[in-house]
Motif scaffolding. Structure first.
Motif, mmCIF file in Angstrom:
data_model
loop_
_atom_site.group_PDB
_atom_site.id
_atom_site.type_symbol
_atom_site.label_atom_id
_atom_site.label_comp_id
_atom_site.label_asym_id
_atom_site.label_seq_id
_atom_site.Cartn_x
_atom_site.Cartn_y
_atom_site.Cartn_z
ATOM 1 N N GLU A 66 0.834 -1.199 0.000
ATOM 2 C CA GLU A 66 0.000 0.000 0.000
ATOM 3 C C GLU A 66 0.870 1.251 0.000
ATOM 4 O OE1 GLU A 66 -3.685 -0.048 2.531
ATOM 5 O OE2 GLU A 66 -2.654 -1.767 3.415
ATOM 6 N N SER A 81 4.211 7.690 1.893
ATOM 7 C CA SER A 81 4.208 6.677 2.942
ATOM 8 C C SER A 81 3.768 5.349 2.338
ATOM 9 C CB SER A 81 3.296 7.080 4.107
ATOM 10 O OG SER A 81 2.001 7.406 3.659
ATOM 11 N N SER A 82 4.299 4.262 2.884
ATOM 12 C CA SER A 82 4.000 2.931 2.365
ATOM 13 C C SER A 82 3.984 1.928 3.506
ATOM 14 C CB SER A 82 5.041 2.512 1.320
ATOM 15 O OG SER A 82 4.780 1.207 0.844
ATOM 16 N N LYS A 83 3.187 0.888 3.323
ATOM 17 C CA LYS A 83 3.044 -0.144 4.348
ATOM 18 C C LYS A 83 3.815 -1.400 3.965
ATOM 19 C CE LYS A 83 -0.706 -1.486 7.472
ATOM 20 N NZ LYS A 83 -2.169 -1.659 7.606
ATOM 21 N N THR A 87 4.027 -1.819 8.722
ATOM 22 C CA THR A 87 3.537 -0.576 9.311
ATOM 23 C C THR A 87 3.792 0.553 8.313
ATOM 24 O OG1 THR A 87 5.674 -0.229 10.412
ATOM 25 C CG2 THR A 87 3.925 -1.288 11.700
ATOM 26 N N TRP A 88 3.066 1.653 8.461
ATOM 27 C CA TRP A 88 3.270 2.795 7.571
ATOM 28 C C TRP A 88 4.595 3.470 7.887
ATOM 29 C CZ3 TRP A 88 0.529 3.515 3.364
ATOM 30 C CH2 TRP A 88 -0.775 3.018 3.296
ATOM 31 N N ASN A 110 3.539 3.596 13.397
ATOM 32 C CA ASN A 110 3.401 4.120 12.041
ATOM 33 C C ASN A 110 3.928 5.543 11.923
ATOM 34 O OD1 ASN A 110 1.587 1.916 10.766
ATOM 35 N ND2 ASN A 110 0.497 2.440 12.655
ATOM 36 N N TYR A 112 3.588 8.586 8.916
ATOM 37 C CA TYR A 112 2.829 8.836 7.693
ATOM 38 C C TYR A 112 2.584 10.334 7.522
ATOM 39 C CZ TYR A 112 -0.945 8.780 11.174
ATOM 40 O OH TYR A 112 -1.725 9.019 12.283
#
Length: 316
Positions: A66, A81-83, A87-88, A110, A112
């Motif tokens: 994501e 931001s990426s998961k 976690t972000w 996270n 973000y």
């Protein structure tokens, strides 16, 4: 997912242009190029794209992770931001899709909503203290500094060109727009509105309704800050909120609390505004039947569908 332009082509496209690309770009056009990053979603997969203001698109990521919150940096790179680690976390990528770099790599919480500050540091939201707070961090991921300390929720750090930072907080038991200095001092509530802000972007004072004070304004921090500090116009906040009919719309308000405007006033969803360096507002809308990334003037006029995708596309 298929790339819409090859990476070699976009490298030429971002520089001086090539006859083999979709569009011929001369040297002057390349110097003025404004790029807009956005995300798409097909099924459960989100990917990062970039487009110019003519709607010429390039896919930057193609994976099962994501992605969210993309924004341009002054050096032409993209923050997002990426998961991808569970976690972000905050990442940087070149605008041709190369050199993906993790800025944060924290396990268990996270990071973000990244945004580049006027001093070159990265602003972000982190939930390392359960309730999300706003932090500043170097581009190499070092020296995190917490800018908000009260036991409240914070979101959408949005730097202005005078060095101050807009943000959203529920400090007064409802979400409002606030402003603070770059070091987190001198926090001041900007709004006391009947509408509730849902997402936020800062509009620098050099932006006029249909043009800029200086058409030569560029991504150089020093020149942008100089313009911001030496004119008497008022900076603005651009944000998403629901109107009286319950529709999500894009609003704008001066930072002295005056001149609240509904810029979109359309049925359906208009959300997730971003202000480009040339004073346009990028936002997400479903007014054509699917969610796409749109562009409009600072006063809400001349909306254009940039992406025209058959699937979900969003500025955030």
């Amino acid at each position: 997912m298929k790339k819409l332009l090859s990476l070699s082509c976009i490298s030429l496209f971002l520089a001086l242009g090539s006859a083999s690309c979709m569009k011929q770009v001369n040297k002057d056009d390349a110097k003025r190029e404004v790029l807009i990053p956005y995300i798409t979603k097909i099924g459960n997969n989100t990917d990062l794209f970039v487009t110019n203001m003519n709607g010429d698109k390039v896919q930057l990521t193609d994976d099962a992770f994501e992605e969210a919150d993309p924004s341009m940096m002054p050096n032409g790179k993209i923050l997002f931001s990426s998961k991808r680690t569970g976690t972000w976390q905050v990442y940087i990528i070149n605008s041709d899709g190369t050199n993906l770099k993790a800025v944060t790599n924290d396990k268990g919480f996270n990071n973000y909503r990244p945004a580049i500050a006027i001093d070159g540091s990265i602003l972000m939201v982190s939930d390392r203290e359960v309730k999300p707070k706003i932090y500043s961090i170097d581009t190499d991921g070092k020296s995190p500094v917490k800018l908000t300390n009260s036991d409240d929720y914070y979101d959408y750090p949005s730097p202005l060109d005078d060095g101050t930072i807009l943000y959203m907080s529920n400090t007064v038991s409802k979400w409002e727009i606030w402003k603070m200095n770059a070091d987190g001092s001198n926090k001041k509530r900007i709004t006391n509105m009947s509408v509730k802000p849902i997402s936020l972007a800062a509009m620098p004072s050099y932006v006029r309704d249909t043009s800029l004070i200086s058409p030569s304004i560029n991504d150089d921090f020093a020149s942008r800050r100089n313009v911001a500090l030496n004119n008497t116009l008022i900076s603005k906040a651009v944000f998403t909120a629901r109107d009286t009919k319950g529709d999500l719309e894009i609003f704008r308000i001066n930072l002295d609390g005056s001149d609240l405007r509904n810029l979109t006033n359309m049925p359906g969803v208009d959300s997730s505004p971003i202000v480009t360096r040339n004073g346009k507002i990028v936002f997400t809308s479903d007014r054509d039947g699917t969610f796409d990334v749109w562009l409009m003037d600072a006063d809400g006029y001349n909306p254009i569908n940039l992406t025209k995708e058959p699937y979900y596309a969003s500025a955030r």
